[in-house]
Write a protein that holds these residues in place. Structure first.
Motif, short mmCIF file in Angstrom:
data_model
loop_
_atom_site.label_atom_id
_atom_site.label_comp_id
_atom_site.label_asym_id
_atom_site.label_seq_id
_atom_site.Cartn_x
_atom_site.Cartn_y
_atom_site.Cartn_z
N SER A 20 0.78 -1.17 -0.06
CA SER A 20 0.11 -0.04 0.02
C SER A 20 0.90 0.97 0.11
CB SER A 20 -0.86 -0.11 1.23
OG SER A 20 -0.14 0.20 2.62
N GLN A 21 0.13 2.47 -0.36
CA GLN A 21 0.72 3.66 -0.19
C GLN A 21 1.42 4.14 1.02
OE1 GLN A 21 1.29 5.63 -2.84
NE2 GLN A 21 2.60 6.84 -1.73
N ALA A 25 5.68 2.46 -1.94
CA ALA A 25 4.61 1.94 -3.31
C ALA A 25 5.55 1.27 -4.40
CB ALA A 25 3.94 3.23 -3.90
N PRO A 27 4.57 -1.17 -6.81
CA PRO A 27 3.44 -2.41 -7.28
C PRO A 27 4.23 -3.07 -8.59
CG PRO A 27 2.75 -0.47 -7.96
CD PRO A 27 3.84 0.20 -7.04
N GLU A 132 3.48 12.35 -8.69
CA GLU A 132 2.35 11.86 -8.24
C GLU A 132 1.21 12.25 -9.11
OE1 GLU A 132 3.80 11.30 -3.38
OE2 GLU A 132 2.09 13.19 -4.16
N ALA A 148 2.97 3.98 -9.89
CA ALA A 148 3.71 4.47 -8.70
C ALA A 148 5.10 5.04 -9.34
CB ALA A 148 4.00 3.20 -7.65
N TYR A 151 8.23 1.01 -9.74
CA TYR A 151 7.19 -0.24 -9.69
C TYR A 151 8.11 -1.15 -10.71
CZ TYR A 151 6.19 2.33 -14.17
OH TYR A 151 6.38 2.76 -15.52
N GLN A 190 13.62 2.37 -0.97
CA GLN A 190 13.61 2.03 -2.49
C GLN A 190 14.94 1.20 -2.74
OE1 GLN A 190 12.77 4.82 -6.26
NE2 GLN A 190 14.72 5.50 -5.13
N TRP A 193 14.02 -2.31 -1.92
CA TRP A 193 13.00 -2.93 -2.83
C TRP A 193 13.82 -3.19 -3.94
CZ3 TRP A 193 11.84 -0.70 -7.58
CH2 TRP A 193 11.05 -1.36 -8.45
#
Length: 339
Positions: A20-21, A25, A27, A132, A148, A151, A190, A193
Motif C-alpha cells: 500500500s501507499q 509503493a 507495485p 504523483e 507508482a 514499480y 527504495q 526494494w
C-alpha cells in the motif's frame, strides 16, 4: 477488470499488485506479450519539450515502429518541461504525450524526472507531487504506465523492467519531504526494494530504468559527481548507491538526464551490467565532457534507442534524427545469453 490489447501486448488496466501507499509503493504491472519470445522496445528520454525537436523524434519513432515493429515504449523522465503538470486534467498530457505518441498504439513504461518533480523552479527535483500527478494520470490513460513512482513491469518470463525514482536523490534543492532526502528512510526503502526485486526476478532479461545516469560523458557526468555541484546531496551519491544494488544482477541500466545517446560496456565498479543513456528525444545539446570509454555516443543530435529482445539476445539500436527528419539507425550492441 478490463483487458486492453495494444501493440502486441495485453495490459490489464490496472493489473497491479503490491504494498500500500503507506509503505514504499512498488507495485508490479503484468503485461502479456502477443509474441512471448520476441519483444521490441522503443526508448526515449527528456522528450517533453513541446518543441519541433520532440515532434521530429516522434515522427522518426513512428517510422521506425512501422518498419521494425514496436511492442512497448519507455520514457526515461523529464516527460514535461519546464515542470510537470499540477493536475490530471492539464492539457499538457494531451499535447506532449497523447498526440505525439498515442498513434503508436503501445503502452509506455513511464519514469519520473527532475523536471517532473519541480518545486520552486523547473528542474529542481524537490517536489514529488509532480510525479504523483503523473501516477494519477496513469489511471485514466492505459498507454501511460506508471502505477507508482517506483514499480516493476513484467512481460511473461522474457523481461522484467524495474522503474526507480532518482529525482529526490539528486535534487538541486532539498526535497520538500525530509524523509525522502538522500540517506533517509525513503531512499533506504527504495534501495532495499530494488535489491530484492532484481535479485528475485526469474525473467530472462532484467532492465533498470531511472532518470539520472550512473555513467555519462555528457554535461551532468557520473553519479556521485553530477555537475561538480557544491553540496553532497546534489551530486547523486545516493543514485550511485541505488544502482549499485542492481549491478551484476540487471543486464542493462537505462537513463536520460543528459541530452545525448550513450552506451557503456560493464565497468569495474558495475560488472556484468551495461548502461545506456537515451535523453535526446526533445532536449538536445552539450558536448562530450567525460573521458569514460564508450561503446557508442552521439551529442548534439536528437534521437532514441530501439531494443529487440529474444530469449537468446538483446540487441540495441541507436536512431539519430538529422536534417529534414532523416533517420539513421546503427546497431550498437548485441548481448547474448546461453540456453
Amino acid at each position: 477488470m478490463g483487458v486492453l490489447l495494444v501493440g502486441g501486448l495485453m495490459a490489464c488496466a490496472p493489473a497491479v499488485s503490491g504494498p500500500s501507499q503507506a509503505a514504499l509503493a512498488a507495485p508490479r504491472v503484468a503485461l502479456e506479450a502477443g509474441h512471448p519470445e520476441r519483444l521490441r522496445l522503443v526508448v526515449m528520454g527528456d522528450q517533453g519539450t513541446g518543441t519541433e525537436t520532440q515532434w521530429q523524434v516522434a515522427r522518426a519513432m513512428a517510422a521506425v515502429c512501422a518498419a521494425q515493429g514496436c511492442d512497448l515504449g519507455a520514457a526515461l523522465g523529464d516527460n514535461f518541461y519546464p515542470a510537470g503538470p499540477r493536475e490530471v486534467t492539464s492539457p499538457l498530457f494531451r499535447e506532449r504525450f497523447e498526440v505525439p505518441y498515442g498513434p503508436l498504439g503501445i503502452p509506455f513504461i513511464m519514469v519520473p524526472g527532475n523536471h517532473d518533480e519541480s518545486w520552486l523552479w523547473g528542474g529542481d527535483g524537490a517536489s514529488p507531487r509532480g510525479a504523483e500527478v503523473q501516477v494519477a494520470y496513469s489511471r485514466v490513460n492505459p498507454q501511460w504506465v506508471m502505477p507508482a513512482r517506483q514499480y516493476q513491469a513484467s512481460v511473461s518470463g522474457l523481461l522484467d523492467l524495474f522503474v526507480v525514482d532518482t529525482a529526490p536523490l539528486a535534487a538541486y534543492l532539498p526535497s520538500v519531504r525530509p524523509q525522502e532526502r538522500p540517506g533517509g528512510p525513503w531512499d533506504a526503502a527504495q534501495r532495499a526494494w530494488l535489491a530484492q526485486a532484481v535479485n528475485q526476478s526469474a525473467a530472462r532479461w532484467r532492465l533498470v530504468l531511472g532518470h539520472h545516469p550512473l555513467y555519462s560523458n555528457g554535461k551532468h557526468g557520473d553519479a556521485g559527481a553530477y555537475d561538480h555541484l557544491p553540496f553532497t546531496f546534489q551530486r547523486g551519491g545516493a543514485v550511485q548507491a541505488l544502482y549499485a544494488v542492481a549491478c551484476g544482477q540487471a543486464d542493462l541500466l537505462l537513463s536520460g538526464h543528459d541530452h545525448a545517446l550513450q552506451l557503456f560496456a560493464p565497468q569495474p565498479d558495475c560488472p556484468g551490467t551495461w548502461t545506456a543513456v537515451s535523453g535526446a528525444a526533445g532536449e538536445v545539446g552539450g558536448e562530450r565532457r567525460g573521458r569514460r570509454p564508450a561503446a557508442f555516443e552521439v551529442y548534439g543530435q536528437p534521437g532514441f534507442l530501439w531494443l529487440e529482445i529474444t530469449p537468446q539476445t538483446l540487441t540495441l539500436w541507436a536512431y539519430v534524427v538529422g536534417e529534414g527528419g532523416a533517420v539513421t539507425g546503427t546497431e550498437i550492441a548485441r548481448l547474448s545469453k546461453g540456453s
